[in-house]
Design an enzyme around this catalytic site. Structure first.
Site, PDB file in Angstrom:
ATOM      1  N   HIS A  65      22.928   1.071  10.504  1.00 29.21           N
ATOM      2  CA  HIS A  65      23.842   1.632  10.965  1.00 29.21           C
ATOM      3  C   HIS A  65      24.529   0.609  11.713  1.00 29.21           C
ATOM      4  CE1 HIS A  65      22.804   4.596   7.636  1.00 29.21           C
ATOM      5  NE2 HIS A  65      21.726   4.700   8.804  1.00 29.21           N
ATOM      6  N   ASN A 103       0.483  -1.238   0.081  1.00 25.39           N
ATOM      7  CA  ASN A 103      -0.223   0.792   0.270  1.00 25.39           C
ATOM      8  C   ASN A 103       0.779   1.257   0.145  1.00 25.39           C
ATOM      9  OD1 ASN A 103      -2.130   1.689   0.038  1.00 25.39           O
ATOM     10  ND2 ASN A 103      -3.214  -0.129   1.141  1.00 25.39           N
TER      11      ASN A 103
END
Length: 211
Positions: free
Chosen positions: A132, A102
């Site tokens: 990260h 969606n």
């Protein structure tokens, strides 16, 4: 190919009965444009994308930044508006048949993201197979893992799926959840939430001060 044509005819006939021919024409014009956009990206990344018929609606994009990245898109995958899909390094993204994504979702893949057939993803879902590397000073600024989502999974709005997550077949992920780890098949996953309230003392009609 014949089976695909038969399915399209049956779907259109059903839609005409339910919606009326005028609205079916308008809706499917959007679908046709989405299919053409899908083919555009397939041609743009001819080496990287292998796909059947799929729809990529307006303001959605697939960005591939490495010749080793791979994308596999099954039949009748439908990607709605403003979806961002990015693949880099040796990333491998797989979308099974009839996957629905969606509006306003993001998928970031540098290792492996797999979404099984008939899985439905609600708006504003974020899927990342990496994080990260903020703890160590190394040459690779990313920590990489996998995300595997099974068949016939329902993922609610505003869900965040983190690296090293496996979601079993037929699972339901409640709206607003943050998911990491293993979700067994045929289960409802949700993060426990507790409501808290703090009273306030009215000093005058315009100023509020917490107790």
């Amino acid at each position: 190919m014949i089976s695909i044509i038969i399915k399209v005819i049956k779907t259109l006939s059903s839609q005409v009965r339910d919606r009326g021919i005028y609205y079916v024409l308008l809706m499917n014009m959007s679908h046709i444009i989405g299919v053409l956009r899908g083919y555009f990206y397939k041609l743009l990344y001819l080496k990287n994308i292998k796909s059947s018929i799929y729809s990529l609606q307006s303001k959605s994009s697939i960005e591939i930044f490495n010749e080793n990245s791979k994308v596999y898109i099954g039949k009748f995958v439908f990607i709605r508006k403003n979806v961002s899909i990015r693949i880099d390094f040796n990333g491998e993204l797989s979308l099974g048949d009839n996957v629905f994504i969606n509006d306003n979702c993001t998928i970031n893949c540098v290792s492996k993201v797999s979404i099984g057939e008939n899985t439905k993803i609600a708006p504003n879902v974020c899927i990342n197979d990496h994080d990260h590397n903020f703890k160590y000073n190394s040459g690779d600024h990313l920590i990489r893992g996998n995300v595997v989502i099974g068949k016939n999974v329902w993922i609610g709005s505003n869900v965040v799926i983190l690296m090293n997550t496996t979601i079993g077949d037929n699972a339901v992920i409640a709206a607003g959840s943050v998911v990491k780890g293993e979700v067994p098949p045929n289960t409802l996953f949700f993060n426990k939430r507790e409501k808290s309230y703090k009273s306030i003392l009215i000093q005058d009609e315009n100023v509020y001060k917490a107790n």
